[in-house]
Every structure is written in C-alpha cells, then in structure tokens.
Design a protein around this motif. Structure first.
Motif, PDB file in Angstrom:
ATOM      1  N   ARG A 111      99.435 -82.392-100.818  1.00 33.59           N
ATOM      2  CA  ARG A 111     100.784 -82.284-100.550  1.00 33.59           C
ATOM      3  C   ARG A 111     101.980 -81.554-101.272  1.00 33.59           C
ATOM      4  O   ARG A 111     102.789 -81.303-100.844  1.00 33.59           O
ATOM      5  N   ASP A 112     101.548 -82.082-102.490  1.00 32.61           N
ATOM      6  CA  ASP A 112     102.579 -81.051-103.475  1.00 32.61           C
ATOM      7  C   ASP A 112     102.229 -79.490-103.585  1.00 32.61           C
ATOM      8  O   ASP A 112     103.268 -78.820-103.565  1.00 32.61           O
ATOM      9  N   ILE A 113     101.085 -78.691-103.114  1.00 34.00           N
ATOM     10  CA  ILE A 113     101.581 -77.520-102.479  1.00 34.00           C
ATOM     11  C   ILE A 113     101.246 -77.294-101.758  1.00 34.00           C
ATOM     12  O   ILE A 113     101.837 -76.570-101.619  1.00 34.00           O
ATOM     13  N   ALA A 114     101.357 -78.448-100.181  1.00 32.13           N
ATOM     14  CA  ALA A 114     101.612 -77.433 -99.714  1.00 32.13           C
ATOM     15  C   ALA A 114     103.641 -77.633 -98.923  1.00 32.13           C
ATOM     16  O   ALA A 114     104.110 -77.020 -98.744  1.00 32.13           O
ATOM     17  N   LEU A 160      93.548 -74.458 -98.878  1.00 31.47           N
ATOM     18  CA  LEU A 160      92.669 -74.819-100.060  1.00 31.47           C
ATOM     19  C   LEU A 160      91.983 -75.822 -99.909  1.00 31.47           C
ATOM     20  O   LEU A 160      92.263 -76.728 -98.685  1.00 31.47           O
ATOM     21  N   GLY A 161      90.651 -75.790 -99.982  1.00 30.33           N
ATOM     22  CA  GLY A 161      89.517 -76.663 -99.665  1.00 30.33           C
ATOM     23  C   GLY A 161      89.293 -78.029-100.751  1.00 30.33           C
ATOM     24  O   GLY A 161      89.396 -77.211-102.692  1.00 30.33           O
ATOM     25  N   PHE A 162      88.745 -78.982-100.918  1.00 29.54           N
ATOM     26  CA  PHE A 162      88.214 -79.677-102.343  1.00 29.54           C
ATOM     27  C   PHE A 162      87.456 -80.260-101.545  1.00 29.54           C
ATOM     28  O   PHE A 162      86.863 -81.028-100.261  1.00 29.54           O
ATOM     29  N   THR A 194      93.306 -86.689-104.986  1.00 29.11           N
ATOM     30  CA  THR A 194      92.804 -84.950-104.117  1.00 29.11           C
ATOM     31  C   THR A 194      94.779 -85.301-102.912  1.00 29.11           C
ATOM     32  O   THR A 194      94.667 -83.783-102.468  1.00 29.11           O
ATOM     33  N   VAL A 195      94.822 -86.081-102.642  1.00 34.56           N
ATOM     34  CA  VAL A 195      95.846 -86.158-101.939  1.00 34.56           C
ATOM     35  C   VAL A 195      96.944 -85.914-101.991  1.00 34.56           C
ATOM     36  O   VAL A 195      98.093 -85.311-101.247  1.00 34.56           O
ATOM     37  N   ARG A 196      96.972 -86.137-103.328  1.00 33.96           N
ATOM     38  CA  ARG A 196      98.907 -85.559-103.773  1.00 33.96           C
ATOM     39  C   ARG A 196      98.909 -84.454-104.323  1.00 33.96           C
ATOM     40  O   ARG A 196      99.928 -83.521-103.798  1.00 33.96           O
TER      41      ARG A 196
END
Length: 82
Positions: A25-28, A53-55, A20-22
């Motif tokens: 980061r990739d989207i940002a 986005l929400g996760f 989720t963190v990755r």
C-alpha cells in the motif's frame, strides 16, 4: 532475522502478511515513486510503465544468497521450505 521471544505461528503469519500488505500500500501510494514512473522520458522509453514489486512469504529455515554481476544483484533463497 530471528524472533527474539516465543511467538505463536499464527501471530507470526498474521504479522508477516500485514506488514507485506502495508508495504504494498505504501509503495503504491508513494508520490515520489509515482512521479518517477510518470516522467516523460520514462514513459517515452517504456509506454505505460508502472512500478511493481513481488513479495513472497515462507515459514521455515532458508539460506539467502546474492547472485548476479557488478550491474545487477538478485537474492536467491535455498531451502526445502521455499
């Protein structure tokens, strides 16, 4: 989706959080997504717009359902664990 082998709950939780963190980061950091958000027509209509986005992570069983219309579909999850 189901784990194909026996995995500890701790490993499953850590791997889920890490993915989720990755993803966040990739989207940002994605230049294509950021370029879309900075387009002048988008900013004219929605000043200050940025993508977000929400996760959500859960552990346990759930049933995924698609709800919505022909224009928009959302996922809904039913479970005592969600």
């Amino acid at each position: 989706w189901k784990v194909k082998r026996e995995v500890s709950e701790e490993l499953l939780a850590v791997a889920s959080l890490w993915s989720t963190v990755r993803s966040m980061r990739d989207i940002a950091l994605c230049p294509e997504i950021n370029a879309c958000a900075r387009r002048s027509d988008v900013q004219a209509r929605l000043p200050g717009f940025t993508f977000s986005l929400g996760f959500g992570l859960h552990f346990g069983w759930a049933v995924e359902c698609a709800i919505g219309s022909e224009h928009k579909i959302d996922a809904s999850y039913l479970s005592p664990h969600v």
